[in-house]
Design a protein around this motif. Structure first.
Motif, short mmCIF file in Angstrom:
data_model
loop_
_atom_site.label_atom_id
_atom_site.label_comp_id
_atom_site.label_asym_id
_atom_site.label_seq_id
_atom_site.Cartn_x
_atom_site.Cartn_y
_atom_site.Cartn_z
N ASN A 176 0.84 -1.03 0.14
CA ASN A 176 0.00 0.04 -0.02
C ASN A 176 0.64 1.46 0.20
O ASN A 176 0.23 2.03 0.29
CB ASN A 176 -1.03 0.09 1.34
N LYS A 177 2.52 1.14 -0.73
CA LYS A 177 3.01 1.87 -0.45
C LYS A 177 3.70 2.81 0.63
O LYS A 177 3.95 3.91 0.95
CB LYS A 177 2.15 3.71 -1.80
N TYR A 178 3.45 2.14 1.51
CA TYR A 178 4.06 2.06 2.53
C TYR A 178 5.41 2.35 2.23
O TYR A 178 6.35 1.60 1.55
CB TYR A 178 3.47 1.84 3.88
N VAL A 179 6.28 3.38 2.99
CA VAL A 179 8.05 3.35 3.31
C VAL A 179 8.29 2.81 4.16
O VAL A 179 8.35 3.29 5.50
CB VAL A 179 9.07 4.27 1.61
N LEU A 180 9.77 2.04 4.08
CA LEU A 180 10.61 1.39 5.17
C LEU A 180 11.85 2.51 6.17
O LEU A 180 11.86 3.28 5.37
CB LEU A 180 10.96 -0.03 5.58
N SER A 181 11.24 3.16 6.47
CA SER A 181 12.04 4.55 7.18
C SER A 181 13.51 3.78 8.26
O SER A 181 14.58 4.16 8.02
CB SER A 181 11.42 5.59 7.83
N ASN A 182 13.03 3.38 9.14
CA ASN A 182 13.99 2.25 9.90
C ASN A 182 13.50 1.48 10.96
O ASN A 182 12.47 0.72 11.20
CB ASN A 182 14.90 3.70 10.86
N SER A 183 14.48 0.31 11.73
CA SER A 183 13.96 -0.08 12.21
C SER A 183 14.25 0.11 14.10
O SER A 183 15.48 0.99 13.62
CB SER A 183 14.49 -1.19 12.04
N PHE A 184 13.82 -0.02 15.28
CA PHE A 184 14.87 0.33 16.55
C PHE A 184 13.94 -0.55 17.87
O PHE A 184 12.70 -1.64 17.12
CB PHE A 184 14.03 1.70 16.73
N LYS A 185 14.65 -0.56 18.61
CA LYS A 185 14.14 -1.33 19.57
C LYS A 185 13.09 -0.77 20.55
O LYS A 185 12.82 0.67 20.94
CB LYS A 185 15.05 -2.41 19.81
N GLN A 186 12.42 -2.00 20.72
CA GLN A 186 11.20 -0.42 21.97
C GLN A 186 11.04 -2.37 22.88
O GLN A 186 10.71 -3.48 22.73
CB GLN A 186 9.76 -1.08 21.16
N GLY A 187 12.12 -2.47 24.09
CA GLY A 187 12.25 -3.05 24.63
C GLY A 187 12.65 -4.01 23.85
O GLY A 187 13.70 -3.83 23.66
N ASN A 188 12.22 -5.45 24.41
CA ASN A 188 13.48 -6.34 23.37
C ASN A 188 12.65 -6.77 22.17
O ASN A 188 12.73 -7.56 21.21
CB ASN A 188 13.28 -8.22 24.04
N ARG A 189 11.79 -5.51 21.35
CA ARG A 189 11.00 -6.50 20.46
C ARG A 189 11.68 -5.35 19.45
O ARG A 189 12.51 -4.04 19.60
CB ARG A 189 9.71 -6.00 20.56
N GLU A 190 11.86 -5.63 18.11
CA GLU A 190 12.53 -4.71 16.79
C GLU A 190 11.37 -3.94 16.15
O GLU A 190 10.30 -5.91 15.57
CB GLU A 190 13.52 -5.62 16.15
N MET A 191 10.92 -2.91 15.87
CA MET A 191 10.46 -2.29 14.83
C MET A 191 10.78 -1.89 13.93
O MET A 191 11.36 -1.44 13.65
CB MET A 191 9.33 -1.43 16.05
N ASN A 192 9.38 -2.08 13.01
CA ASN A 192 9.94 -1.70 11.33
C ASN A 192 8.67 0.07 11.52
O ASN A 192 8.03 0.49 12.29
CB ASN A 192 9.45 -2.02 10.75
N LEU A 193 9.92 1.09 10.85
CA LEU A 193 8.25 2.60 10.80
C LEU A 193 8.18 2.67 9.53
O LEU A 193 9.87 2.64 8.66
CB LEU A 193 9.46 3.57 12.22
N TYR A 194 7.20 3.08 9.29
CA TYR A 194 6.85 3.33 8.13
C TYR A 194 6.63 4.53 7.43
O TYR A 194 5.84 5.11 8.76
CB TYR A 194 6.09 2.12 7.46
N PHE A 195 5.95 5.14 6.63
CA PHE A 195 5.94 6.53 6.42
C PHE A 195 5.28 6.53 4.94
O PHE A 195 5.92 5.44 3.96
CB PHE A 195 6.90 7.33 6.71
N LYS A 196 4.37 7.47 4.67
CA LYS A 196 3.15 7.74 3.55
C LYS A 196 3.31 9.38 3.42
O LYS A 196 2.79 8.79 3.79
CB LYS A 196 2.44 6.17 3.47
N LYS A 197 3.76 9.69 2.55
CA LYS A 197 3.03 10.82 1.56
C LYS A 197 1.37 10.80 1.05
O LYS A 197 1.24 9.67 1.07
CB LYS A 197 3.74 11.28 0.84
N ILE A 198 0.91 11.72 1.49
CA ILE A 198 -0.85 11.37 1.23
C ILE A 198 -1.12 13.17 0.84
O ILE A 198 -2.20 12.85 0.06
CB ILE A 198 -1.59 10.77 2.64
N LYS A 199 -0.69 13.75 0.27
CA LYS A 199 -0.79 14.50 -0.27
C LYS A 199 0.33 15.22 -1.52
O LYS A 199 1.75 15.07 -1.49
CB LYS A 199 -0.94 16.07 1.02
#
Length: 199
Positions: A176-199
């Motif tokens: 759905n055209k979301y772009v992976l910005s970066n990954s980071f740690k949330q406690g012991n979980r590895e999380m992906n941060l996505y973004f999408k321009k909508i305008k």
């Protein structure tokens, strides 16, 4: 026929029930039904939230999407305004396992601080679809409706999701055209941060 509309307070029991079905092994689910009622109540009543539901032809909730018009300050205000109701609703489970207190706080405040470049964006907290309704593109419909609403407040949407053992969800956002910005740690979980321009 699928109907998308804003969630109301009377929808909270259905939202909590659907959350338990869709996220049965998730941390917030482990805090109990009462906590989920208070948690979603706090989101739906906030004037800074976006909270929409997908209803079938019989008026049954089959999916929902919740998030914030602007990420900056949303989690802090949510916790500040609803700290005691949220804490009391999960008190037994939290104090039976004190590590959950830290995990709950860490979950909120890591999301708040993850990549300050995006604090002015809208943010998607969660999309949940009835497991028995998968394959009907309800999630895609909810995501599109969420984006349409978010356009009124920002030109960007961010979201976070688990990086590991979560291929279906990550693929859904990428498709759905979301772009992976970066990954980071949330406690012991590895999380992906996505973004999408909508305008």
């Amino acid at each position: 026929m699928l109907v998308i509309s804003k969630l109301k307070k009377e929808d909270i029991p259905s939202v909590a029930d659907l959350h338990q079905k869709g996220f049965d092994n998730f941390f917030l689910t482990s805090l109990g039904d009462n906590f989920l009622h208070k948690f979603y109540f706090s989101i739906i009543k906030s004037n800074k939230s976006i909270a929409i539901g997908a209803f079938d032809e019989n008026g049954n909730l089959v999916g929902f999407a919740v998030g914030a018009k602007t990420k900056k300050g949303f989690y802090k205000e949510l916790m500040k305004s609803n700290f005691f109701p949220l804490l009391s609703s999960a008190a037994y489970r939290l104090f039976a396992d004190p590590t959950k207190i830290w995990r709950l706080a860490n979950s909120f405040f890591t999301k708040e601080s993850s990549n300050e470049d995006y604090l002015e964006s809208s943010t998607l907290l969660s999309i949940c679809v009835d497991p028995q309704k998968k394959g009907l593109k309800i999630g895609k419909c909810l995501l599109h409706s969420f984006e349409t609403e978010a356009k009124n407040y920002s030109d960007l949407i961010t979201l976070t999701t688990d990086a590991l053992d979560n291929n279906y969800v990550n693929s859904f956002y990428v498709s759905n055209k979301y772009v992976l910005s970066n990954s980071f740690k949330q406690g012991n979980r590895e999380m992906n941060l996505y973004f999408k321009k909508i305008k």
